[in-house]
Design a protein around this motif. Sequence first.
Motif, PDB file in Angstrom:
ATOM      1  N   ALA A  45       0.828  -1.217   0.000  1.00  0.00           N
ATOM      2  CA  ALA A  45       0.000   0.000   0.000  1.00  0.00           C
ATOM      3  C   ALA A  45       0.859   1.262   0.000  1.00  0.00           C
ATOM      4  N   SER A  46       2.054   1.177   0.546  1.00  0.00           N
ATOM      5  CA  SER A  46       2.903   2.373   0.626  1.00  0.00           C
ATOM      6  C   SER A  46       3.355   2.865  -0.745  1.00  0.00           C
ATOM      7  N   ALA A  47       3.212   2.048  -1.767  1.00  0.00           N
ATOM      8  CA  ALA A  47       3.524   2.522  -3.121  1.00  0.00           C
ATOM      9  C   ALA A  47       2.614   3.682  -3.495  1.00  0.00           C
ATOM     10  N   ILE A  48       1.405   3.673  -2.974  1.00  0.00           N
ATOM     11  CA  ILE A  48       0.443   4.746  -3.264  1.00  0.00           C
ATOM     12  C   ILE A  48       0.336   5.730  -2.098  1.00  0.00           C
ATOM     13  N   PHE A  49       0.222   5.197  -0.893  1.00  0.00           N
ATOM     14  CA  PHE A  49      -0.076   6.034   0.268  1.00  0.00           C
ATOM     15  C   PHE A  49       1.153   6.479   1.057  1.00  0.00           C
ATOM     16  N   ARG A  50       2.319   6.043   0.632  1.00  0.00           N
ATOM     17  CA  ARG A  50       3.589   6.410   1.263  1.00  0.00           C
ATOM     18  C   ARG A  50       3.575   6.091   2.758  1.00  0.00           C
ATOM     19  N   LYS A  51       4.017   7.034   3.593  1.00  0.00           N
ATOM     20  CA  LYS A  51       4.147   6.780   5.041  1.00  0.00           C
ATOM     21  C   LYS A  51       2.801   6.539   5.719  1.00  0.00           C
ATOM     22  N   GLU A  52       1.754   7.093   5.135  1.00  0.00           N
ATOM     23  CA  GLU A  52       0.419   6.905   5.725  1.00  0.00           C
ATOM     24  C   GLU A  52       0.028   5.428   5.764  1.00  0.00           C
ATOM     25  N   ALA A  53       0.568   4.631   4.860  1.00  0.00           N
ATOM     26  CA  ALA A  53       0.258   3.197   4.847  1.00  0.00           C
ATOM     27  C   ALA A  53       0.694   2.517   6.141  1.00  0.00           C
ATOM     28  N   TYR A  54       1.746   3.043   6.767  1.00  0.00           N
ATOM     29  CA  TYR A  54       2.257   2.454   8.004  1.00  0.00           C
ATOM     30  C   TYR A  54       1.634   3.063   9.245  1.00  0.00           C
ATOM     31  N   THR A  55       1.164   4.287   9.146  1.00  0.00           N
ATOM     32  CA  THR A  55       0.589   4.946  10.304  1.00  0.00           C
ATOM     33  C   THR A  55      -0.937   4.972  10.244  1.00  0.00           C
ATOM     34  N   GLY A  56      -1.474   4.710   9.073  1.00  0.00           N
ATOM     35  CA  GLY A  56      -2.918   4.755   8.893  1.00  0.00           C
ATOM     36  C   GLY A  56      -3.613   3.573   9.547  1.00  0.00           C
ATOM     37  N   ASN A  57      -4.920   3.569   9.425  1.00  0.00           N
ATOM     38  CA  ASN A  57      -5.702   2.510  10.048  1.00  0.00           C
ATOM     39  C   ASN A  57      -5.564   1.189   9.284  1.00  0.00           C
ATOM     40  N   PHE A  58      -6.292   0.201   9.738  1.00  0.00           N
ATOM     41  CA  PHE A  58      -6.198  -1.137   9.160  1.00  0.00           C
ATOM     42  C   PHE A  58      -6.676  -1.181   7.707  1.00  0.00           C
ATOM     43  N   LEU A  59      -7.363  -0.147   7.273  1.00  0.00           N
ATOM     44  CA  LEU A  59      -7.810  -0.065   5.885  1.00  0.00           C
ATOM     45  C   LEU A  59      -6.621  -0.150   4.925  1.00  0.00           C
TER      46      LEU A  59
END
Length: 154
Positions: free
Chosen positions: A44-58
């Motif tokens: 997911a971090s390919a699209i959402f960058r750092k938010e993929a690691y800090t974001g919710n389970f979505l």
Amino acid sequence: MRSKGGAVFLSGLVAGTMDIVAAFTVYAFILHKTTPTQILRSIASAIFRKEAYTGNFLMVFCGLGLHYFIAFTFAWFYFIIYPYFPFLKKNAALSGTFYGILVWMIMNLIILPIFFPVLPEKQLDFPFLLSVIILILCIGFPIAFITKKYYSFR
């Protein structure tokens, strides 16, 4: 497999499932290098960058969706080129091996460097060979064999 779309869907589903199960099994459960959740967040971090690691389970589900999107894209591409390259029709195992290596090259030499400009240098070692073998067995083989079966009924 009456329709081309159904065959592409099946090959993408099988390939995507085999590949993600192999990634979880090898990297999370055998080598203990990461977790299944982290693997999916990394995708997911390919699209959402750092938010993929800090974001919710979505983000985990976004990673899984992106993973299957990539698998379906490679399945669709193989189905498109299959009728135009006679050597693909001769031996599904050899074609699957070739395609798995091609997928590795596309992902590791083109796609990943675009989304992740700073990647570790590739070494000709066990992890490198393992990553190629996984793509041959889990992406190349299912796509090649399902495609061959579909076209053999045409």
